[in-house]
Design an enzyme around this catalytic site. Structure first.
Site, PDB file in Angstrom:
ATOM      1  N   ARG A   1     -13.355  -7.350 -10.819  1.00  0.00           N
ATOM      2  CA  ARG A   1     -13.587  -6.696  -9.521  1.00  0.00           C
ATOM      3  C   ARG A   1     -14.436  -5.420  -9.638  1.00  0.00           C
ATOM      4  O   ARG A   1     -14.388  -4.716 -10.638  1.00  0.00           O
ATOM      5  CB  ARG A   1     -12.235  -6.421  -8.848  1.00  0.00           C
ATOM      6  CG  ARG A   1     -11.558  -7.746  -8.538  1.00  0.00           C
ATOM      7  CD  ARG A   1     -10.251  -7.581  -7.857  1.00  0.00           C
ATOM      8  NE  ARG A   1     -10.413  -7.008  -6.532  1.00  0.00           N
ATOM      9  CZ  ARG A   1      -9.388  -6.630  -5.782  1.00  0.00           C
ATOM     10  NH1 ARG A   1      -8.160  -6.752  -6.225  1.00  0.00           N
ATOM     11  NH2 ARG A   1      -9.605  -6.127  -4.592  1.00  0.00           N
TER      12      ARG A   1
ATOM     13  N   ARG B   1     -12.231 -14.870  -1.430  1.00  0.00           N
ATOM     14  CA  ARG B   1     -11.316 -15.498  -0.468  1.00  0.00           C
ATOM     15  C   ARG B   1     -12.029 -16.397   0.538  1.00  0.00           C
ATOM     16  O   ARG B   1     -11.404 -17.299   1.097  1.00  0.00           O
ATOM     17  CB  ARG B   1     -10.482 -14.424   0.243  1.00  0.00           C
ATOM     18  CG  ARG B   1      -9.429 -13.863  -0.704  1.00  0.00           C
ATOM     19  CD  ARG B   1      -8.524 -12.847  -0.046  1.00  0.00           C
ATOM     20  NE  ARG B   1      -7.420 -12.541  -0.956  1.00  0.00           N
ATOM     21  CZ  ARG B   1      -6.663 -11.460  -0.882  1.00  0.00           C
ATOM     22  NH1 ARG B   1      -6.882 -10.566   0.067  1.00  0.00           N
ATOM     23  NH2 ARG B   1      -5.686 -11.272  -1.748  1.00  0.00           N
TER      24      ARG B   1
ATOM     25  N   LYS C   1     -12.130  -9.682  -3.276  1.00  0.00           N
ATOM     26  CA  LYS C   1     -10.688  -9.398  -3.346  1.00  0.00           C
ATOM     27  C   LYS C   1     -10.119 -10.067  -4.608  1.00  0.00           C
ATOM     28  O   LYS C   1     -10.870 -10.375  -5.519  1.00  0.00           O
ATOM     29  CB  LYS C   1     -10.013  -9.892  -2.063  1.00  0.00           C
ATOM     30  CG  LYS C   1     -10.406  -9.074  -0.835  1.00  0.00           C
ATOM     31  CD  LYS C   1      -9.892  -7.650  -0.965  1.00  0.00           C
ATOM     32  CE  LYS C   1     -10.286  -6.779   0.202  1.00  0.00           C
ATOM     33  NZ  LYS C   1      -9.930  -5.373   0.000  1.00  0.00           N
TER      34      LYS C   1
ATOM     35  N   ASP D   1      -6.512  -8.060   4.521  1.00  0.00           N
ATOM     36  CA  ASP D   1      -5.753  -8.893   3.575  1.00  0.00           C
ATOM     37  C   ASP D   1      -5.167 -10.146   4.218  1.00  0.00           C
ATOM     38  O   ASP D   1      -4.571 -10.982   3.532  1.00  0.00           O
ATOM     39  CB  ASP D   1      -4.598  -8.073   2.977  1.00  0.00           C
ATOM     40  CG  ASP D   1      -5.113  -6.962   2.081  1.00  0.00           C
ATOM     41  OD1 ASP D   1      -6.225  -7.104   1.543  1.00  0.00           O
ATOM     42  OD2 ASP D   1      -4.402  -5.958   1.929  1.00  0.00           O
TER      43      ASP D   1
ATOM     44  N   GLY E   1      -6.127  -3.937  -7.467  1.00  0.00           N
ATOM     45  CA  GLY E   1      -7.315  -3.128  -7.206  1.00  0.00           C
ATOM     46  C   GLY E   1      -6.929  -1.775  -6.643  1.00  0.00           C
ATOM     47  O   GLY E   1      -7.518  -0.747  -6.980  1.00  0.00           O
TER      48      GLY E   1
ATOM     49  N   SER F   1     -13.370   1.251   3.273  1.00  0.00           N
ATOM     50  CA  SER F   1     -12.422   0.895   2.214  1.00  0.00           C
ATOM     51  C   SER F   1     -11.391   2.000   2.044  1.00  0.00           C
ATOM     52  O   SER F   1     -11.726   3.132   1.670  1.00  0.00           O
ATOM     53  CB  SER F   1     -13.158   0.668   0.889  1.00  0.00           C
ATOM     54  OG  SER F   1     -12.226   0.661  -0.167  1.00  0.00           O
TER      55      SER F   1
ATOM     56  N   SER G   1       0.840  -1.215   0.000  1.00  0.00           N
ATOM     57  CA  SER G   1       0.000   0.000   0.000  1.00  0.00           C
ATOM     58  C   SER G   1       0.869   1.256   0.000  1.00  0.00           C
ATOM     59  O   SER G   1       0.609   2.213  -0.732  1.00  0.00           O
ATOM     60  CB  SER G   1      -0.881   0.030   1.250  1.00  0.00           C
ATOM     61  OG  SER G   1      -1.828  -0.984   1.192  1.00  0.00           O
TER      62      SER G   1
ATOM     63  N   ARG H   1       1.555   4.207  -3.038  1.00  0.00           N
ATOM     64  CA  ARG H   1       1.329   5.628  -2.734  1.00  0.00           C
ATOM     65  C   ARG H   1       2.612   6.445  -2.886  1.00  0.00           C
ATOM     66  O   ARG H   1       2.572   7.620  -3.244  1.00  0.00           O
ATOM     67  CB  ARG H   1       0.753   5.765  -1.321  1.00  0.00           C
ATOM     68  CG  ARG H   1      -0.716   5.299  -1.254  1.00  0.00           C
ATOM     69  CD  ARG H   1      -1.139   5.026   0.172  1.00  0.00           C
ATOM     70  NE  ARG H   1      -2.565   4.768   0.331  1.00  0.00           N
ATOM     71  CZ  ARG H   1      -3.159   3.590   0.108  1.00  0.00           C
ATOM     72  NH1 ARG H   1      -2.457   2.560  -0.343  1.00  0.00           N
ATOM     73  NH2 ARG H   1      -4.464   3.442   0.299  1.00  0.00           N
TER      74      ARG H   1
ATOM     75  N   ARG I   1      -2.347 -14.303  -2.163  1.00  0.00           N
ATOM     76  CA  ARG I   1      -2.431 -14.561  -0.719  1.00  0.00           C
ATOM     77  C   ARG I   1      -3.006 -15.948  -0.408  1.00  0.00           C
ATOM     78  O   ARG I   1      -2.676 -16.545   0.608  1.00  0.00           O
ATOM     79  CB  ARG I   1      -3.230 -13.457  -0.027  1.00  0.00           C
ATOM     80  CG  ARG I   1      -2.566 -12.085  -0.190  1.00  0.00           C
ATOM     81  CD  ARG I   1      -2.998 -11.097   0.858  1.00  0.00           C
ATOM     82  NE  ARG I   1      -2.703  -9.734   0.418  1.00  0.00           N
ATOM     83  CZ  ARG I   1      -1.510  -9.144   0.504  1.00  0.00           C
ATOM     84  NH1 ARG I   1      -0.485  -9.787   1.003  1.00  0.00           N
ATOM     85  NH2 ARG I   1      -1.339  -7.909   0.076  1.00  0.00           N
TER      86      ARG I   1
HETATM   87  C1  S3P Z   1      -5.583  -1.293   0.256  1.00  0.00           C
HETATM   88  C2  S3P Z   1      -6.794  -1.351   0.854  1.00  0.00           C
HETATM   89  C3  S3P Z   1      -7.522  -2.601   1.095  1.00  0.00           C
HETATM   90  C4  S3P Z   1      -6.639  -3.822   0.876  1.00  0.00           C
HETATM   91  C5  S3P Z   1      -5.760  -3.699  -0.316  1.00  0.00           C
HETATM   92  C6  S3P Z   1      -4.862  -2.489  -0.185  1.00  0.00           C
HETATM   93  C7  S3P Z   1      -4.960   0.015   0.061  1.00  0.00           C
HETATM   94  O1  S3P Z   1      -8.609  -2.670   0.208  1.00  0.00           O
HETATM   95  O2  S3P Z   1      -7.425  -4.974   0.773  1.00  0.00           O
HETATM   96  O3  S3P Z   1      -4.949  -4.849  -0.457  1.00  0.00           O
HETATM   97  O4  S3P Z   1      -3.749   0.077  -0.200  1.00  0.00           O
HETATM   98  O5  S3P Z   1      -5.657   1.036   0.169  1.00  0.00           O
HETATM   99  P1  S3P Z   1     -10.022  -1.981   0.584  1.00  0.00           P
HETATM  100  O6  S3P Z   1      -9.684  -0.626   0.997  1.00  0.00           O
HETATM  101  O7  S3P Z   1     -10.848  -1.972  -0.646  1.00  0.00           O
HETATM  102  O8  S3P Z   1     -10.587  -2.835   1.660  1.00  0.00           O
END
Ligand code: S3P
Length: 736
Positions: free
Chosen positions: A423, A648, A644, A617, A395, A467, A323, A327, A689
Site C-alpha cells: 500500500r 476493491r 485499500k 470502507d 494502513g 484521507s 478507527s 486512536r 471486507r
Molecule cells: C481510516 C480512514 C480511511 C479508512 C480506513 C480508516 C481512519 O482511510 O478507509 O479504514 O481510521 O482514519 P483513508 O483516510 O485513507 O481514506
C-alpha cells in the site's frame, strides 16, 4: 531511570538470580542487594560479584529504590508486611509470583504509600530447574512479563517496573488480576498438575519399573513439568486453588467424554478432537517460536461457506469502531494520566497497535471484554522500540504512527503484512518530509518505513484526496512540530482524531470555510475515559444483509453515527432501504444511535460523489446491495478503492461476475447491473471486507457461495461468523 539505583532482590533462586545476573550485565552502575535464607546462594552471588551486598530485610529495604520479591507464591504474601514496614515512601516494590489474587489481598492491607508503589508482576519464564545455580542472564529475553496494576498503583511505580523488565529484554503486558490467575490456571497450572499426576499414576502402578524402562521421548516430553520444584508448585496450587479447580473440572469432563469414545471405539469422533487439538497446538508453536510471523492470526487458511438464507431478525451490537479504537490507544498512551477505554475492538489491527505501544514502554492492561486501561507516558515519554513495529494489515495504524514516530527522539521501523506492504505510503512520507521528517520507504513508496525521529516544523498541507489517515498523520506530527500545522481537505473525511484530541484537552482548530484543521505543537493531553461505539463499518454488513432479505427486521445497537461516517446509510436510503435511527445520543464526543433496518426492494442509483469519503470502507457490501437491486448502480470518482486492503473495485467485480452479475469497472469506479446471484466460489483477496461482503451476498444467492481466504476477517470483526448466524445468516467456516 534505573542507572545508579539500588535494587534489592528478595530470594536468589532461579528467577531472582536470573534478574540479578541480567541487571548486572545490563547496567553495572546499578547496586544489587539481596536477601535470602540460603546462605550458600548469597555467598555464591557475592563471590561471583553478581550482587554487591547481602543482608536482612530490616538492613536493606530502607536503602533500596526498588525491591523485587522473587519468592515462592505463598511466601511472597508473608514477607510483604515486613517489607512495607521498612519501605521508604518512594520505594517501588514488585513481585514475580505466578498467582496474583492472594498477593493483592495482602498488599491492600498495607499503608497507602506501599499500595501506590507496589506493582504486581509475573515473568512468564522459568524452567523445571530451580535455585541460584540454575540462574542465567538471558532468562527474560523476549519473554512476556504480565503486570497486574491496581487502580491505586501510581503511574511512576508502573513506569519504573515497566522500564526494569524492558531493560531485561522482556515484553511487558498488562492484565487484570482475575484474568491473570484464570489464564495461568489454564496455560500453566493445569499442565503442571497433569504432569505430576501422570507420573505419579505410573509410579503407583504395579509394574512401574517396567513402564519406566520402556518409556521414551513421548514420556519425556509430556512429563518434563513433573521435574519442577515440589515446594514451589504446592504453593502455587494452594494460592490459585479455585481457578485451577475450575480448569480441572473442565478437563475431567473432557476426559470422561474421551473415555466414552474409547469404550465405544468411536474412531471418527476421536479423530475430530485430535485434529482440532493438533491444529491449535501447531498454530501455537508456529506463533510462539517464529519471529517471522508476529501476527496472532491463524496461519492456516479459512474459507467461509454462505448458504442462502431467509429473514434476518434480532438485536445485536457489533464490535467497536476500528478507527476510534486505534486512536484511543494512541492518545491514551500520549496523555498524562490513566485512560480507561470501553467498547474497544479486540480485532487484530487494533491489537497490533496495542502491541506497538507496549513495545514503546507504555503499560496497557487488557483489553478484556472491550475494557482497557492505558497508563499514559505523556507526549515525550515513549521509549525507543527494540524491534520493528508490526502493524499487520492496518494502513491506519501505519500512517498514523508514521506521523507520531517522525517526531520522536529515536529511530523506528514500521512493517506490515503482505497486503499492507503493497500500500502507498508516499502520501504520508512526502508531506512529513516537508515538515523536516526523515523517512525512508521501499522503492515504490511502500512499507517498510524507516524513520529517524527529528525536530519538525509546522507546515500547511493541501491534501489532494480526502484521507483521514493522512490528515491524522500530519496532526499527530503537528503535536510536536514547531508552530502551527494545518491540513485542508477537498471533502470532509472522518474526524475522530480532531474529536479525540479535543476530548484529551488538546486545542484543535477547524475552519469550515476552507475545510482546514490545525494544531499548534508543544501542548499536553490529559487522560480521559473513552466509550468506543459499535463500528458502523461492521454494522454495514448487516444493514445490507437485512435490506436485501424481504421480511427482515434487525436492530443494531449503539452504532457510531458520526456525520463523517454515515455514507452507507445515506446511500442505502437513496436506494430505497428502510433504515431508522432511534435513541440518538452523544457518547464521549461521538454521536451514537440504534439502527433499525427492515427488508425492502432496492433500486440501482448513481452514487453521489460527496458520499465517497463518508462510506469509503463500506463499498464492497454496497456493491452487493447493488447486485441485488433493480437496475443499474454506478459509482465514479472512487479510485481510492483501488489502494485499500485490496483493489476493491476489481476484487468485487471479479467475484460478482463469477456469481452471474454483470459488472463493468473503470479506473475510478464500477457499474453493476442488478440481477440474480448464482452460487459459486469467490476470492476475498485476503481482504476482510470483501470476505464479509460476499458472506452477505450468499444470503440471496441461488446456491452456496464459498469465499476463499477469510482469516483476515479477524482484523476488524472478531466473532463475525457467530454473530451473523445468530441473526439468520447461514454461514460456516472450513479449513483450506
Ligand atoms: C481510516 C480512514 C480511511 C479508512 C480506513 C480508516 C481512519 O482511510 O478507509 O479504514 O481510521 O482514519 P483513508 O483516510 O485513507 O481514506
Amino acid at each position: 531511570m534505573l542507572a545508579q539505583s539500588r535494587i534489592l532482590i528478595v530470594g536468589l533462586g532461579l528467577i531472582g538470580g536470573s534478574i540479578a545476573l541480567a541487571l548486572r550485565k545490563t547496567d553495572p552502575s546499578i547496586k544489587l542487594l539481596a536477601v535470602d535464607s540460603a546462605q550458600d546462594s548469597l555467598h555464591a552471588a557475592l563471590a561471583s560479584n553478581v550482587i554487591d551486598e547481602a543482608g536482612t530485610l530490616e538492613e536493606l529495604v530502607p536503602s533500596a529504590d526498588i525491591v523485587i520479591v522473587a519468592l515462592p507464591s505463598l511466601t511472597i504474601a508473608t514477607v510483604i508486611p515486613e517489607i512495607a514496614k521498612y519501605q521508604r515512601d518512594d520505594t517501588v516494590v514488585t513481585d514475580v509470583g505466578s498467582v496474583k489474587s492472594h498477593i493483592i489481598e495482602v498488599v491492600n492491607q498495607q499503608k497507602p504509600d506501599f499500595i501506590a508503589n507496589f506493582v504486581p508482576g509475573h515473568p512468564i519464564a522459568g524452567s523445571e530447574q530451580s535455585g541460584f545455580q540454575a540462574a542465567i542472564d538471558n532468562l527474560f529475553d523476549g519473554r512476556n512479563v504480565i503486570l497486574t496494576p491496581q487502580q491505586l498503583t501510581s503511574a511512576r511505580a508502573i513506569g519504573t517496573i515497566n522500564a526494569l523488565w524492558r531493560a531485561l529484554g522482556a515484553d511487558v503486558l498488562g492484565m487484570s488480576v482475575a484474568r491473570h490467575d484464570a489464564v495461568l490456571a489454564a496455560t500453566s497450572h493445569l499442565p503442571h498438575l497433569l504432569a505430576f499426576a501422570v507420573v505419579d499414576t505410573l509410579v503407583s502402578h504395579a509394574q512401574s519399573e517396567d513402564i519406566f524402562r520402556y518409556a521414551a521421548g513421548g514420556f519425556a516430553d509430556f512429563s518434563r513439568l513433573a521435574s519442577s520444584d515440589a515446594d514451589m508448585w504446592s504453593d502455587i496450587f494452594v494460592a490459585n486453588a479455585s481457578a485451577t479447580e475450575a480448569m480441572l473440572d473442565a478437563y475431567i469432563d473432557n476426559l470422561q467424554a474421551l473415555k466414552s469414545l474409547l469404550k465405544s471405539h468411536d474412531r471418527s469422533a476421536m479423530r475430530q478432537i485430535f485434529k482440532r487439538a493438533k491444529f491449535s497446538r501447531d498454530e501455537f508453536i508456529a506463533r510462539h517460536f517464529s519471529h517471522k510471523k508476529p501476527s496472532l492470526m491463524p496461519e492456516n487458511k479459512i474459507s467461509f461457506i454462505s448458504n442462502p438464507g431467509t429473514v434476518l431478525s434480532g438485536s445485536i451490537r457489533v464490535p467497536g469502531d476500528k478507527s476510534i479504537s486505534h486512536r484511543s490507544v494512541i492518545f491514551g498512551a500520549l496523555a498524562d494520566g490513566v485512560t480507561e477505554v470501553s467498547g474497544f475492538l479486540q480485532g487484530e489491527d487494533a491489537l497490533n497497535t496495542v502491541a506497538a505501544f507496549r513495545e514503546m514502554g507504555v503499560t496497557i492492561v487488557g483489553p478484556e471484554d472491550g475494557k482497557m486501561t492505558i497508563y499514559g507516558v505523556g507526549l515525550h515519554g515513549l521509549q525507543a522500540p527494540r524491534k520493528p513495529l508490526y502493524m499487520g494489515n492496518s494502513g491506519t495504524a501505519m500512517r498514523l504512527l508514521a506521523g507520531l514516530l517522525a517526531a520522536q527522539t529515536f529511530t523506528s521501523e514500521l512493517t506490515g503484512d503482505e497486503s499492507l506492504t503493497r500500500r502507498p505510503m508516499a502520501r504520508v512520507a512526502d508531506p512529513l518530509r516537508s515538515m523536516g521528517a526523515q523517512i525512508a520507504t521501499a522503492e515504490k513508496g511502500t512499507p517498510p518505513l524507516q524513520i529517524s525521529g527529528t525536530a519538525l516544523k509546522g507546515v500547511h498541507y493541501d491534501m489532494p484526496v480526502a484521507s483521514a489517515q493522512v490528515k491524522s498523520c500530519l496532526l499527530l506530527a503537528g503535536l510536536y512540530a514547531d508552530g502551527q500545522t494545518s491540513v485542508s481537505e477537498p471533502a470532509p473525511s472522518r474526524d475522530h482524531t480532531e474529536r479525540m484530541l479535543q476530548g484529551f484537552g488538546y486545542p484543535v482548530n477547524r475552519e469550515e470555510a476552507t475545510a482546514t484543521v490545525s494544531v499548534s505543537g508543544g501542548q499536553a493531553m490529559t487522560a480521559t475515559a473513552i466509550d468506543v461505539p459499535a463500528d458502523i463499518s461492521s454494522a454495514a454488513f448487516f444493514l445490507v444483509a437485512a435490506s436485501i432479505s424481504p421480511g427482515s427486521d434487525l436492530t443494531l445497537q449503539h452504532v457510531g453515527i458520526n456525520p463523517t461516517r454515515i455514507g452507507v446509510i445515506n446511500i442505502l436510503k437513496a436506494m430505497g432501504a428502510d433504515i431508522t435511527l432511534a435513541n440518538e445520543r452523544n457518547i464521549g464526543g461521538e454521536p451514537v444511535a440504534d439502527l433499525r433496518v427492515r427488508g425492502s426492494a432496492l433500486q440501482g442509483i448513481s452514487i453521489a460523489q460527496d458520499q465517497i469519503p463518508l462510506a469509503i470502507d463500506e463499498f464492497p457490501v454496497l456493491f452487493v446491495a447493488a447486485a441485488c437491486a433493480n437496475g443499474i448502480t454506478e459509482l465514479r470518482g472512487a479510485e481510492e478503492l483501488r489502494v485499500k486492503e485490496s483493489d476493491r473495485l476489481e476484487a468485487m467485480a471479479v467475484g460478482l461476475r463469477s456469481l452471474g452479475i454483470s459488472v463493468e469497472t473503470f479506473a475510478d469506479g464500477i457499474r453493476i447491473e442488478g440481477g440474480t446471484l448464482t452460487g459459486g466460489t469467490v476470492d476475498s483477496f485476503t481482504d476482510h471486507r470483501i470476505a464479509m461482503a460476499f458472506a452477505v451476498a450468499g444470503l440471496r444467492a441461488q446456491g452456496a457461495v464459498t469465499i476463499k481466504d477469510c482469516a483476515n476477517v479477524a482484523t476488524s470483526f472478531p466473532g463475525f461468523v457467530a454473530l451473523a448466524n445468530q441473526v439468520g445468516l447461514q454461514l460456516t467456516e472450513q479449513e483450506g
